[in-house]
Design an enzyme around this catalytic site. Sequence first.
Site, PDB file in Angstrom:
ATOM      1  N   PRO A  11       0.786  -1.232   0.000  1.00 12.02           N
ATOM      2  CA  PRO A  11       0.000   0.000   0.000  1.00 12.02           C
ATOM      3  C   PRO A  11       0.820   1.285   0.000  1.00 12.02           C
ATOM      4  CG  PRO A  11      -0.143  -1.126   2.115  1.00 12.02           C
ATOM      5  CD  PRO A  11       0.516  -2.073   1.169  1.00 12.02           C
ATOM      6  N   ASN A  12       0.316   2.215  -0.776  1.00  9.85           N
ATOM      7  CA  ASN A  12       0.829   3.585  -0.892  1.00  9.85           C
ATOM      8  C   ASN A  12       2.134   3.708  -1.659  1.00  9.85           C
ATOM      9  OD1 ASN A  12      -1.295   4.972   0.567  1.00  9.85           O
ATOM     10  ND2 ASN A  12      -0.515   3.927   2.385  1.00  9.85           N
ATOM     11  N   ARG A  19       5.590  12.588  -2.575  1.00 10.09           N
ATOM     12  CA  ARG A  19       5.668  13.191  -1.243  1.00 10.09           C
ATOM     13  C   ARG A  19       6.754  12.491  -0.447  1.00 10.09           C
ATOM     14  NH1 ARG A  19       1.034  12.414   2.041  1.00 10.09           N
ATOM     15  NH2 ARG A  19       0.142  10.940   0.586  1.00 10.09           N
ATOM     16  N   TYR A  24      11.653   8.644   1.560  1.00 14.40           N
ATOM     17  CA  TYR A  24      11.545   7.567   0.583  1.00 14.40           C
ATOM     18  C   TYR A  24      12.292   7.819  -0.728  1.00 14.40           C
ATOM     19  CZ  TYR A  24       7.892   5.946   3.755  1.00 14.40           C
ATOM     20  OH  TYR A  24       7.218   5.512   4.859  1.00 14.40           O
ATOM     21  N   ASN A  75       8.136  -5.559  -0.927  1.00 12.95           N
ATOM     22  CA  ASN A  75       8.019  -4.417  -0.024  1.00 12.95           C
ATOM     23  C   ASN A  75       6.543  -4.352   0.338  1.00 12.95           C
ATOM     24  OD1 ASN A  75       7.863  -2.072   1.395  1.00 12.95           O
ATOM     25  ND2 ASN A  75       9.027  -0.831  -0.070  1.00 12.95           N
ATOM     26  N   ALA A  78       3.036  -0.819   4.738  1.00 14.68           N
ATOM     27  CA  ALA A  78       2.595  -0.849   6.135  1.00 14.68           C
ATOM     28  C   ALA A  78       2.113  -2.236   6.571  1.00 14.68           C
ATOM     29  CB  ALA A  78       1.489   0.187   6.348  1.00 14.68           C
ATOM     30  N   HIS A  81       4.090  -4.462   9.035  1.00 15.91           N
ATOM     31  CA  HIS A  81       4.050  -4.329  10.489  1.00 15.91           C
ATOM     32  C   HIS A  81       2.796  -4.942  11.113  1.00 15.91           C
ATOM     33  CE1 HIS A  81       7.181  -1.628   9.257  1.00 15.91           C
ATOM     34  NE2 HIS A  81       6.318  -0.826   8.659  1.00 15.91           N
ATOM     35  N   ASP A  88       1.946 -15.933   6.831  1.00 15.79           N
ATOM     36  CA  ASP A  88       1.551 -17.314   6.502  1.00 15.79           C
ATOM     37  C   ASP A  88       1.803 -17.637   5.032  1.00 15.79           C
ATOM     38  OD1 ASP A  88       0.788 -17.741   9.109  1.00 15.79           O
ATOM     39  OD2 ASP A  88      -1.354 -17.459   8.746  1.00 15.79           O
ATOM     40  N   GLU A  99      12.647  -9.498   1.751  1.00 18.12           N
ATOM     41  CA  GLU A  99      11.861  -8.342   2.213  1.00 18.12           C
ATOM     42  C   GLU A  99      12.703  -7.091   1.961  1.00 18.12           C
ATOM     43  OE1 GLU A  99      11.343  -8.529   6.462  1.00 18.12           O
ATOM     44  OE2 GLU A  99      10.390  -6.550   6.569  1.00 18.12           O
ATOM     45  N   HIS A 101      12.884  -2.663   2.079  1.00 19.15           N
ATOM     46  CA  HIS A 101      12.320  -1.366   2.473  1.00 19.15           C
ATOM     47  C   HIS A 101      13.245  -0.266   1.974  1.00 19.15           C
ATOM     48  CE1 HIS A 101       9.363  -3.315   4.925  1.00 19.15           C
ATOM     49  NE2 HIS A 101      10.322  -4.067   5.419  1.00 19.15           N
ATOM     50  N   SER A 103      13.302   2.765   3.418  1.00 18.88           N
ATOM     51  CA  SER A 103      13.814   3.469   4.604  1.00 18.88           C
ATOM     52  C   SER A 103      14.409   2.478   5.601  1.00 18.88           C
ATOM     53  CB  SER A 103      12.669   4.251   5.257  1.00 18.88           C
ATOM     54  OG  SER A 103      11.646   3.370   5.699  1.00 18.88           O
ATOM     55  N   ARG A 108      13.136   4.326  12.802  1.00 21.16           N
ATOM     56  CA  ARG A 108      11.897   5.101  12.726  1.00 21.16           C
ATOM     57  C   ARG A 108      10.981   4.808  13.935  1.00 21.16           C
ATOM     58  NH1 ARG A 108       9.435   4.899   6.915  1.00 21.16           N
ATOM     59  NH2 ARG A 108       8.393   6.748   7.764  1.00 21.16           N
ATOM     60  N   ARG A 112       7.136   0.725  13.364  1.00 21.74           N
ATOM     61  CA  ARG A 112       7.777   0.293  12.106  1.00 21.74           C
ATOM     62  C   ARG A 112       8.966  -0.636  12.359  1.00 21.74           C
ATOM     63  NH1 ARG A 112       5.407   3.605   8.119  1.00 21.74           N
ATOM     64  NH2 ARG A 112       4.953   5.656   8.942  1.00 21.74           N
TER      65      ARG A 112
HETATM   66  O1  CA2 Z   1      10.539   2.041   3.810  1.00 22.52           O
HETATM   67  C1  CA2 Z   1       9.721   1.350   3.196  1.00 22.52           C
HETATM   68  O2  CA2 Z   1       9.946   0.885   2.091  1.00 22.52           O
HETATM   69  C2  CA2 Z   1       8.324   1.103   3.797  1.00 22.52           C
HETATM   70  O3  CA2 Z   1       7.979  -0.253   3.517  1.00 22.52           O
HETATM   71  C3  CA2 Z   1       7.392   2.072   3.089  1.00 22.52           C
HETATM   72  C4  CA2 Z   1       5.951   2.017   3.643  1.00 22.52           C
HETATM   73  C5  CA2 Z   1       5.965   2.176   5.149  1.00 22.52           C
HETATM   74  O4  CA2 Z   1       4.636   2.015   5.651  1.00 22.52           O
HETATM   75  C6  CA2 Z   1       6.872   1.162   5.813  1.00 22.52           C
HETATM   76  O5  CA2 Z   1       6.861   1.386   7.215  1.00 22.52           O
HETATM   77  C7  CA2 Z   1       8.293   1.297   5.297  1.00 22.52           C
HETATM   78  C8  CA2 Z   1       5.028   3.110   3.109  1.00 22.52           C
HETATM   79  C9  CA2 Z   1       5.340   3.730   1.824  1.00 22.52           C
HETATM   80  C10 CA2 Z   1       4.482   4.956   1.634  1.00 22.52           C
HETATM   81  O6  CA2 Z   1       5.102   5.701   0.660  1.00 22.52           O
HETATM   82  C11 CA2 Z   1       4.660   6.944   0.387  1.00 22.52           C
HETATM   83  C12 CA2 Z   1       5.420   7.652  -0.489  1.00 22.52           C
HETATM   84  C13 CA2 Z   1       5.051   8.922  -0.819  1.00 22.52           C
HETATM   85  C14 CA2 Z   1       3.897   9.474  -0.291  1.00 22.52           C
HETATM   86  C15 CA2 Z   1       3.138   8.751   0.585  1.00 22.52           C
HETATM   87  C16 CA2 Z   1       3.508   7.467   0.929  1.00 22.52           C
END
Ligand code: CA2
Length: 144
Positions: A11-12, A19, A24, A75, A78, A81, A88, A99, A101, A103, A108, A112
């Site tokens: 997601p996202n 942003r 990121y 990846n 969210a 977590h 599973d 896996e 990421h 970041s 963090r 996370r």
């Molecule tokens: O660091 C990562 O790759 C994460 O998997 C990214 C996830 C975050 O929930 C994990 O804790 C760490 C979320 C990515 C959201 O990315 C956005 C990028 C730009 C604007 C909004 C969200």
Amino acid sequence: MSKTIFVLNGPNLNLLGTREPAVYGSQSLNDIERDCRETAKELGFDVDFRQSNHEGDLVDWIQEAREKAAAVIINAGAYTHTSIALHDALRSVDMPAVEVHLSNIHAREAFRQVSTISAVVTGTIFGFGSHSYILAVRAVAAAL
Ligand code: CA2
């Protein structure tokens, strides 16, 4: 043997590049897909690159990987977590699974710093921005 690496995004991650560049990076998910494809090609692999905001899609794709892929890179966003369903699904995958990421999740928020999937993947790469994906492609290619 399949030469396809599934690269699955949660997601996202479709919003990458729009942003939070300080966290990121400024690359879009399309940029990351292109870079993964290039690296995989150099190493003799194809990439099937997907993104969904829905947990069940990720579960379905991990199950599909068991039939069609040589390795999985994920990846989970969210869901990393929170998701026992992904834990599973990955547990039953009998191939290299990494896996990733962007970041450094351990530098963090406390929520996370927990991953439900780390224990059931081959390894985890985090904190190198979009380069985490390239390192993951290299890691699964070496494992294969
Ligand atoms: O660091 C990562 O790759 C994460 O998997 C990214 C996830 C975050 O929930 C994990 O804790 C760490 C979320 C990515 C959201 O990315 C956005 C990028 C730009 C604007 C909004 C969200």
